[in-house]
Design an enzyme around this catalytic site. Structure first.
Site, PDB file in Angstrom:
ATOM      1  N   LYS A  17     -38.281  -7.268 -75.460  1.00  0.00           N
ATOM      2  CA  LYS A  17     -39.052  -8.083 -74.505  1.00  0.00           C
ATOM      3  C   LYS A  17     -38.364  -8.090 -73.140  1.00  0.00           C
ATOM      4  O   LYS A  17     -38.993  -7.841 -72.117  1.00  0.00           O
ATOM      5  CB  LYS A  17     -39.212  -9.526 -75.037  1.00  0.00           C
ATOM      6  CG  LYS A  17     -39.871  -9.599 -76.405  1.00  0.00           C
ATOM      7  CD  LYS A  17     -39.997 -11.017 -76.916  1.00  0.00           C
ATOM      8  CE  LYS A  17     -38.686 -11.725 -77.184  1.00  0.00           C
ATOM      9  NZ  LYS A  17     -37.896 -11.158 -78.315  1.00  0.00           N
ATOM     10  N   ARG A  92     -43.055 -20.147 -78.655  1.00  0.00           N
ATOM     11  CA  ARG A  92     -42.348 -19.646 -79.824  1.00  0.00           C
ATOM     12  C   ARG A  92     -42.698 -20.427 -81.085  1.00  0.00           C
ATOM     13  O   ARG A  92     -42.162 -20.145 -82.148  1.00  0.00           O
ATOM     14  CB  ARG A  92     -40.868 -19.804 -79.546  1.00  0.00           C
ATOM     15  CG  ARG A  92     -40.050 -18.596 -79.852  1.00  0.00           C
ATOM     16  CD  ARG A  92     -38.660 -18.902 -79.348  1.00  0.00           C
ATOM     17  NE  ARG A  92     -37.735 -17.935 -79.786  1.00  0.00           N
ATOM     18  CZ  ARG A  92     -37.129 -17.084 -78.965  1.00  0.00           C
ATOM     19  NH1 ARG A  92     -37.408 -17.090 -77.684  1.00  0.00           N
ATOM     20  NH2 ARG A  92     -36.253 -16.261 -79.439  1.00  0.00           N
ATOM     21  N   ARG A 131     -26.143  -4.458 -78.905  1.00  0.00           N
ATOM     22  CA  ARG A 131     -26.486  -4.870 -77.530  1.00  0.00           C
ATOM     23  C   ARG A 131     -25.239  -5.380 -76.794  1.00  0.00           C
ATOM     24  O   ARG A 131     -24.420  -6.092 -77.341  1.00  0.00           O
ATOM     25  CB  ARG A 131     -27.524  -5.985 -77.570  1.00  0.00           C
ATOM     26  CG  ARG A 131     -27.771  -6.590 -76.185  1.00  0.00           C
ATOM     27  CD  ARG A 131     -29.004  -7.416 -76.108  1.00  0.00           C
ATOM     28  NE  ARG A 131     -29.039  -8.503 -77.053  1.00  0.00           N
ATOM     29  CZ  ARG A 131     -30.111  -9.278 -77.247  1.00  0.00           C
ATOM     30  NH1 ARG A 131     -31.211  -9.055 -76.564  1.00  0.00           N
ATOM     31  NH2 ARG A 131     -30.074 -10.252 -78.120  1.00  0.00           N
ATOM     32  N   ARG A 164     -23.481 -11.090 -76.837  1.00  0.00           N
ATOM     33  CA  ARG A 164     -24.001 -12.458 -76.886  1.00  0.00           C
ATOM     34  C   ARG A 164     -23.516 -13.158 -78.156  1.00  0.00           C
ATOM     35  O   ARG A 164     -23.416 -12.523 -79.201  1.00  0.00           O
ATOM     36  CB  ARG A 164     -25.542 -12.418 -76.893  1.00  0.00           C
ATOM     37  CG  ARG A 164     -26.144 -12.628 -75.525  1.00  0.00           C
ATOM     38  CD  ARG A 164     -27.612 -12.354 -75.459  1.00  0.00           C
ATOM     39  NE  ARG A 164     -28.453 -13.055 -76.426  1.00  0.00           N
ATOM     40  CZ  ARG A 164     -29.791 -13.019 -76.422  1.00  0.00           C
ATOM     41  NH1 ARG A 164     -30.415 -12.328 -75.480  1.00  0.00           N
ATOM     42  NH2 ARG A 164     -30.498 -13.645 -77.316  1.00  0.00           N
ATOM     43  N   ARG A 175     -31.938 -15.615 -87.066  1.00  0.00           N
ATOM     44  CA  ARG A 175     -32.946 -15.498 -85.990  1.00  0.00           C
ATOM     45  C   ARG A 175     -34.188 -14.766 -86.506  1.00  0.00           C
ATOM     46  O   ARG A 175     -35.312 -15.118 -86.157  1.00  0.00           O
ATOM     47  CB  ARG A 175     -32.339 -14.764 -84.792  1.00  0.00           C
ATOM     48  CG  ARG A 175     -31.353 -15.635 -84.031  1.00  0.00           C
ATOM     49  CD  ARG A 175     -30.497 -14.809 -83.100  1.00  0.00           C
ATOM     50  NE  ARG A 175     -31.254 -14.217 -82.015  1.00  0.00           N
ATOM     51  CZ  ARG A 175     -30.826 -13.180 -81.311  1.00  0.00           C
ATOM     52  NH1 ARG A 175     -29.655 -12.629 -81.586  1.00  0.00           N
ATOM     53  NH2 ARG A 175     -31.558 -12.717 -80.327  1.00  0.00           N
TER      54      ARG A 175
HETATM   55  P1  AP5 Z   1     -33.843  -6.691 -75.564  1.00  0.00           P
HETATM   56  O1  AP5 Z   1     -34.794  -6.193 -74.537  1.00  0.00           O
HETATM   57  O2  AP5 Z   1     -32.599  -7.388 -75.077  1.00  0.00           O
HETATM   58  O3  AP5 Z   1     -34.608  -7.543 -76.686  1.00  0.00           O
HETATM   59  P2  AP5 Z   1     -35.363  -8.941 -76.605  1.00  0.00           P
HETATM   60  O4  AP5 Z   1     -36.665  -8.766 -77.332  1.00  0.00           O
HETATM   61  O5  AP5 Z   1     -35.412  -9.450 -75.194  1.00  0.00           O
HETATM   62  O6  AP5 Z   1     -34.390  -9.785 -77.531  1.00  0.00           O
HETATM   63  P3  AP5 Z   1     -33.705 -11.207 -77.378  1.00  0.00           P
HETATM   64  O7  AP5 Z   1     -32.588 -11.193 -78.399  1.00  0.00           O
HETATM   65  O8  AP5 Z   1     -33.306 -11.520 -75.971  1.00  0.00           O
HETATM   66  O9  AP5 Z   1     -34.843 -12.123 -77.823  1.00  0.00           O
HETATM   67  P4  AP5 Z   1     -34.762 -13.437 -78.551  1.00  0.00           P
HETATM   68  O10 AP5 Z   1     -36.203 -13.722 -78.602  1.00  0.00           O
HETATM   69  O11 AP5 Z   1     -34.051 -13.515 -79.847  1.00  0.00           O
HETATM   70  O12 AP5 Z   1     -33.769 -14.300 -77.642  1.00  0.00           O
HETATM   71  P5  AP5 Z   1     -33.990 -15.308 -76.460  1.00  0.00           P
HETATM   72  O13 AP5 Z   1     -32.996 -15.008 -75.427  1.00  0.00           O
HETATM   73  O14 AP5 Z   1     -35.446 -15.415 -76.070  1.00  0.00           O
HETATM   74  O15 AP5 Z   1     -33.398  -5.439 -76.486  1.00  0.00           O
HETATM   75  C1  AP5 Z   1     -32.461  -5.598 -77.534  1.00  0.00           C
HETATM   76  C2  AP5 Z   1     -31.525  -4.369 -77.592  1.00  0.00           C
HETATM   77  O16 AP5 Z   1     -32.274  -3.224 -77.993  1.00  0.00           O
HETATM   78  C3  AP5 Z   1     -30.867  -4.010 -76.246  1.00  0.00           C
HETATM   79  O17 AP5 Z   1     -29.558  -3.582 -76.479  1.00  0.00           O
HETATM   80  C4  AP5 Z   1     -31.750  -2.866 -75.695  1.00  0.00           C
HETATM   81  O18 AP5 Z   1     -30.988  -1.977 -74.895  1.00  0.00           O
HETATM   82  C5  AP5 Z   1     -32.233  -2.188 -76.980  1.00  0.00           C
HETATM   83  N1  AP5 Z   1     -33.613  -1.691 -76.855  1.00  0.00           N
HETATM   84  C6  AP5 Z   1     -34.666  -2.280 -76.234  1.00  0.00           C
HETATM   85  N2  AP5 Z   1     -35.791  -1.536 -76.357  1.00  0.00           N
HETATM   86  C7  AP5 Z   1     -35.426  -0.459 -77.129  1.00  0.00           C
HETATM   87  C8  AP5 Z   1     -36.142   0.671 -77.634  1.00  0.00           C
HETATM   88  N3  AP5 Z   1     -37.456   0.835 -77.368  1.00  0.00           N
HETATM   89  N4  AP5 Z   1     -35.453   1.572 -78.393  1.00  0.00           N
HETATM   90  C9  AP5 Z   1     -34.115   1.403 -78.656  1.00  0.00           C
HETATM   91  N5  AP5 Z   1     -33.388   0.364 -78.196  1.00  0.00           N
HETATM   92  C10 AP5 Z   1     -34.036  -0.562 -77.438  1.00  0.00           C
HETATM   93  O19 AP5 Z   1     -33.676 -16.725 -77.171  1.00  0.00           O
HETATM   94  C11 AP5 Z   1     -32.351 -17.045 -77.582  1.00  0.00           C
HETATM   95  C12 AP5 Z   1     -32.333 -18.416 -78.228  1.00  0.00           C
HETATM   96  O20 AP5 Z   1     -32.783 -19.421 -77.284  1.00  0.00           O
HETATM   97  C13 AP5 Z   1     -33.251 -18.635 -79.443  1.00  0.00           C
HETATM   98  O21 AP5 Z   1     -32.663 -18.164 -80.641  1.00  0.00           O
HETATM   99  C14 AP5 Z   1     -33.426 -20.167 -79.426  1.00  0.00           C
HETATM  100  O22 AP5 Z   1     -32.292 -20.818 -79.941  1.00  0.00           O
HETATM  101  C15 AP5 Z   1     -33.514 -20.479 -77.939  1.00  0.00           C
HETATM  102  N6  AP5 Z   1     -34.919 -20.460 -77.439  1.00  0.00           N
HETATM  103  C16 AP5 Z   1     -35.445 -19.575 -76.538  1.00  0.00           C
HETATM  104  N7  AP5 Z   1     -36.741 -19.833 -76.320  1.00  0.00           N
HETATM  105  C17 AP5 Z   1     -37.055 -20.912 -77.083  1.00  0.00           C
HETATM  106  C18 AP5 Z   1     -38.272 -21.633 -77.292  1.00  0.00           C
HETATM  107  N8  AP5 Z   1     -39.426 -21.319 -76.639  1.00  0.00           N
HETATM  108  N9  AP5 Z   1     -38.247 -22.677 -78.158  1.00  0.00           N
HETATM  109  C19 AP5 Z   1     -37.104 -23.036 -78.799  1.00  0.00           C
HETATM  110  N10 AP5 Z   1     -35.924 -22.382 -78.651  1.00  0.00           N
HETATM  111  C20 AP5 Z   1     -35.892 -21.320 -77.788  1.00  0.00           C
END
Ligand code: AP5
Length: 230
Positions: A17, A92, A131, A164, A175
């Site tokens: 994402k 979410r 990552r 991270r 997760r």
């Molecule tokens: P990346 O693009 O970083 O993936 P992402 O989908 O953005 O993953 P996140 O881990 O950031 O999402 P998340 O939803 O768990 O965490 P968030 O920060 O929102 O890609 C991942 C890796 O793969 C990278 O190394 C990249 O280079 C590689 N890659 C990408 N595309 C690729 C491809 N096509 N092929 C190969 N490799 C690829 O949330 C964190 C925490 O915050 C949650 O756990 C929760 O505690 C809290 N939180 C956030 N939002 C809420 C909410 N709305 N409600 C409650 N708690 C919340």
């Protein structure tokens, strides 16, 4: 109202994402609102929200809806988000999706698309454990799939890359579990037969190369915009 681009990105942790959002932001010049980034900034700044958030994030749990909903609703009311936005990490849960719907309806706005990036769990574990991120800018790399030019440092500003806290194996497993139980139902919510805005959910194969995934998302956005004008 129809010319606005209001995108929601949904997908499991590591689906790409953030990777895709950074490309969308360059092309569409819209504010990118990522709850995870906002929360990590609060943790780094040691704010009251950050202290609370860290307890949930380190375990891979979601924060309570009431902490997140107000934060995002306020953000969406800021001037820059009034002509469109890209949301990553919100909604979410189904109650978060309902809150967003109410706010959009009240403002006489609507979502353009809910883009679901699909990747199987086994790929996600590899992606998350490899990552590495720039702690200052959030720029993301992968030790195998998208390595920096020099190991361990950011290509652009030379900052030392970090892993991270929630990318440790035991947290990754939780997760993914939380995604399947609490976030996947959000897709069903937008896809339900009685939903006002039909055809909102657009699924993308996220297992392909990041540039190819992006080409699909761009094509999809163009299609949705065209449909909107018909
Ligand atoms: P990346 O693009 O970083 O993936 P992402 O989908 O953005 O993953 P996140 O881990 O950031 O999402 P998340 O939803 O768990 O965490 P968030 O920060 O929102 O890609 C991942 C890796 O793969 C990278 O190394 C990249 O280079 C590689 N890659 C990408 N595309 C690729 C491809 N096509 N092929 C190969 N490799 C690829 O949330 C964190 C925490 O915050 C949650 O756990 C929760 O505690 C809290 N939180 C956030 N939002 C809420 C909410 N709305 N409600 C409650 N708690 C919340």
């Amino acid at each position: 109202m129809s010319s606005e681009l209001n995108l929601v990105l949904v997908g499991p942790p590591g689906a790409g994402k953030g990777t895709q959002a950074s490309r969308l932001v360059k092309d569409f010049d819209l504010p990118f609102i990522a709850t995870g980034d906002i929360l990590r900034q609060n943790v780094a700044d040691d704010t009251e929200l950050g202290v609370q958030a860290k307890q949930y994030m380190d375990k891979g749990e979601l924060l309570p809806d009431e902490l997140i909903v107000n934060l995002i609703m306020d953000r969406l009311q800021q001037d820059d988000a009034k002509r469109g936005f890209i949301l990553d990490g919100f909604p979410r849960t189904v109650p978060q999706a309902e809150a967003l719907d109410s706010a959009m309806t009240a403002a006489d706005r609507k979502l353009t698309a809910v883009v679901v990036i699909e990747v199987p769990d086994e790929d996600l574990i590899d992606r998350l454990s490899g990552r590495r991120v720039n702690p200052t800018t959030g720029r993301t790399y992968h030790i195998k799939f998208d390595p920096p030019k020099h190991e361990g440092v950011d290509d652009i500003d030379g900052t030392k890359l970090i892993q991270r806290d929630d990318d440790k194996p035991e947290t990754i497993a939780n997760r993914l579990k939380v995604y399947h139980s609490q976030t996947a139902p959000v897709i069903g919510y937008y896809d339900r037969p009685e939903a006002q805005n039909k055809g909102l959910v657009r699924r993308i194969d996220g297992t392909r190369d990041p540039d190819e995934v992006y080409r699909h998302i761009r094509a999809l956005v163009a299609t949705v915009r065209l449909e909107d004008t018909l």
